[in-house]
Structure formats: structure tokens, C-alpha cells
Design an enzyme around this catalytic site. Structure first.
Site, mmCIF file in Angstrom:
data_model
loop_
_atom_site.group_PDB
_atom_site.id
_atom_site.type_symbol
_atom_site.label_atom_id
_atom_site.label_comp_id
_atom_site.label_asym_id
_atom_site.label_seq_id
_atom_site.Cartn_x
_atom_site.Cartn_y
_atom_site.Cartn_z
ATOM 1 N N CYS A 71 -22.683 17.032 -34.410
ATOM 2 C CA CYS A 71 -23.094 16.047 -35.415
ATOM 3 C C CYS A 71 -22.386 16.389 -36.721
ATOM 4 O O CYS A 71 -22.616 17.458 -37.281
ATOM 5 C CB CYS A 71 -24.613 16.113 -35.587
ATOM 6 S SG CYS A 71 -25.205 14.982 -36.849
ATOM 7 N N CYS A 219 -22.104 8.101 -39.733
ATOM 8 C CA CYS A 219 -21.941 9.019 -38.600
ATOM 9 C C CYS A 219 -20.653 9.805 -38.862
ATOM 10 O O CYS A 219 -19.567 9.219 -38.888
ATOM 11 C CB CYS A 219 -21.849 8.227 -37.290
ATOM 12 S SG CYS A 219 -21.642 9.291 -35.868
HETATM 13 N N1 LIG Z 1 -24.751 11.390 -36.557
HETATM 14 C C1 LIG Z 1 -23.828 12.326 -35.940
HETATM 15 C C2 LIG Z 1 -23.400 11.969 -34.552
HETATM 16 C C3 LIG Z 1 -24.486 12.209 -33.612
HETATM 17 C C4 LIG Z 1 -23.975 11.959 -32.231
HETATM 18 C C5 LIG Z 1 -25.110 11.639 -31.301
HETATM 19 N N2 LIG Z 1 -25.718 10.357 -31.640
HETATM 20 C C6 LIG Z 1 -24.631 11.620 -29.867
HETATM 21 O O1 LIG Z 1 -25.447 11.288 -28.998
HETATM 22 O O2 LIG Z 1 -23.469 11.948 -29.623
HETATM 23 C C7 LIG Z 1 -22.643 12.590 -36.826
HETATM 24 O O3 LIG Z 1 -22.802 12.498 -38.048
HETATM 25 O O4 LIG Z 1 -21.576 12.927 -36.287
#
Ligand SMILES: N[C@H](CCC[C@H](N)C(=O)O)C(=O)O
Length: 274
Positions: A71, A219
Site C-alpha cells: 500500500c 491510491c
Molecule cells: N491504497 C493502497 C493500495 C491498496 C491495494 C489494495 N486495495 C489491494 O487489494 O491491492 C495504495 O495507496 O497503494
């Protein structure tokens, strides 16, 4: 249990220190503590653990309780947490994740962590059958999801991301269309979905529908994955700003590695009854 809540460009997280509490039923804990009404509310949960291969280990869970390998916004907040809580002594250290060991570097001003830079490693365009059923390399390929066609690129940037460039993000129903792609049967373990628009050679806009969460304000791994595809497919610069609904992230590609720089902010700390 003591917790701290952080946010990085609007992606918010609850952090527990696994070194002071032996945390069990962690996926249940993630679902409960991340619930926006019955819990504290967050997009994800992280637990600090010891590591044999890095200075510290980050265990990450989506708000639905599922485990994710990495993440980007979360690791910036995690890095601030471990530094501010004196679990590490240096502002440059390593964090073990399921996606590998990440280098983090805190930018401290007047004693406060202002920005964090993460070396996210190299993007992986060769995906395995474990992730994607139809092909092991999808770059700007026309695919149809629920009768809507998209030019899509799929890559791993710590975790699996699908990237779709559009002329106008206003025309995208991120929740509906993001969900259709996220839960498509071609992805054996679903995918994160990023809709993007090129603003100019050094600026892109990204809106993400996250696997296991839904639409988020940001993200980090998604912005990084999108910047890589943008350079490859749209010819944008190697050093750009990704504009996400919750703020801005700097993404720099250097010798095939991807560096992300962005903020990490403590929102609150307290005691969570579990
Ligand atoms: N919010 C995260 C990504 C989470 C990934 C997660 N949702 C998955 O299942 O891969 C970021 O800032 O990179």
C-alpha cells in the site's frame, strides 16, 4: 488497544503496534475497525511487526479484511508512525511487505515529518495465471467488461493494478465501471482499477476503485502504476505529478525503479475496544 489514525492524500488507515499487542483474528479486526459507522472508519489497517530482513514489517489489510501485498499511501503513513513512535532511529529505513522490502525516506522539517519518499521498486508487466487468466502481458489492450470496451494495461506495482486512460474522467462512473473491472472473472484475485487522464507532459489525473475497498480519494501504488503506463503508452515524462481527488503525489521513474513522494498526516490516536 492503542491505535493511531493517519491519512495520505485522503487514503486513510488505522495503525496498531503488533509488538505491544499479540493481535489475533486480524482480518476480522480490520473489517470491524475500518467500518465507517460501527468502527473508527478507514480504507485499510496496518500492523507493525518485527522483521528478519528489514528494520520493520508492515502487515496490510483492506477495509473488507482482505490482505494486500503493498500500500503506497499506507507505507508513507506507516513510516511516519514507526519514526514518530521511536520504533526506528533513522529517517531512512527499510520496511518488509508481502511485495518485498521497500526503502523509505522521511523529509523532516521543524522536527515534523512533512513528506515521505518510497522506492516502490520495479513495475512488473508480466503477470502470472495466478493473477490474470487471459494473458500474461496486457498493455493498452482493448478488452470488454460488461459490454463496455476499454483500452487497459495490467501491471504489478507492489500489488495488482489495471489502468484505463480516458479523454475525460468526468464521463466515467468510477463506482459502477470500476466495480465491473475489479470483479471481472479474468482476474483470479480481482484487481485495483485506475481511471486516468493526461493533463500535460508532467501532470496526470487518477481516480482509483480499490480492490477490497471501493472508490478512494487516492491510491499510491495506483498512481505509481498509472504514471508508468502513462510514460509507456502516452509518452509523458518520467517525473510527473499525479493529481488524485485527495491531493497530489510525485512519481519519478529512475533506472526502471519508481519513487513516490507524498504527505503522511496523523489524524488522531486513542484506545480501540476489540
Ligand atoms: N491504497 C493502497 C493500495 C491498496 C491495494 C489494495 N486495495 C489491494 O487489494 O491491492 C495504495 O495507496 O497503494
Amino acid at each position: 488497544m492503542r491505535f493511531e489514525k493517519y491519512q495520505g492524500t485522503g487514503n486513510d488507515f488505522i495503525i496498531f503496534n503488533g509488538l505491544e499487542n499479540r493481535l489475533k483474528e486480524r482480518e476480522t479486526l480490520a473489517r470491524k475497525v475500518c467500518h465507517r459507522r460501527f468502527g473508527i472508519g478507514a480504507d485499510g489497517m496496518m500492523i507493525v511487526e518485527n522483521s528478519n530482513i528489514a528494520d520493520v514489517r508492515m502487515d496490510f489489510f483492506n477495509s473488507d479484511g482482505s490482505v494486500a501485498p503493498m500500500c503506497g499511501n499506507g507505507i508513507r503513513c506507516f513510516a511516519k508512525y514507526v519514526y514518530d513512535n521511536k520504533l526506528v532511529d533513522f529517517k531512512n529505513f527499510t520496511v518488509e511487505t508481502l511485495a518485498g522490502v521497500m526503502d523509505v525516506n522521511l523529509v523532516i522539517r521543524e522536527g515534523l515529518t512533512r513528506l515521505v519518499t518510497i522506492n516502490m521498486g520495479k513495475p512488473e508487466f508480466e503477470t502470472s495465471k495466478e493473477d490474470v487468466l487471459i494473458s500474461n502481458r496486457i498493455i493498452n489492450k482493448k478488452l470488454i467488461f460488461k459490454e463496455e470496451s476499454y483500452f487497459i494495461s495490467v501491471l504489478k506495482m507492489g500489488t495488482l493494478h489495471s489502468v484505463v486512460f480516458v479523454d475525460n474522467l468526468q464521463c466515467i462512473d468510477v463506482n459502477r465501471q470500476g466495480k465491473n473491472i475489479e470483479s471481472s472473472p479474468i482476474f483470479t484475485k480481482k484487481t485495483n482499477v485506475n481511471f486516468a487522464q493526461v493533463i500535460d507532459n508532467k501532470n496526470i489525473k487518477v481516480v482509483t476503485y480499490e480492490r477490497g475497498v471501493g472508490q478512494t480519494l487516492s491510491c499510491g501504488t495506483g498512481a505509481a502504476a498509472t504514471a508508468v503506463v502513462s510514460t509507456l503508452v502516452k509518452g509523458t515524462d518520467n517525473d510527473i505529478t499525479a493529481h488524485v481527488p485527495g491531493g497530489k503525489l510525485g512519481i519519478k521513474q529512475l533506472q526502471k525503479e519508481v519513487y513516490m513522494t507524498g504527505p503522511a498526516e496523523l489524524i488522531c490516536r486513542g484506545i480501540y475496544n476489540f
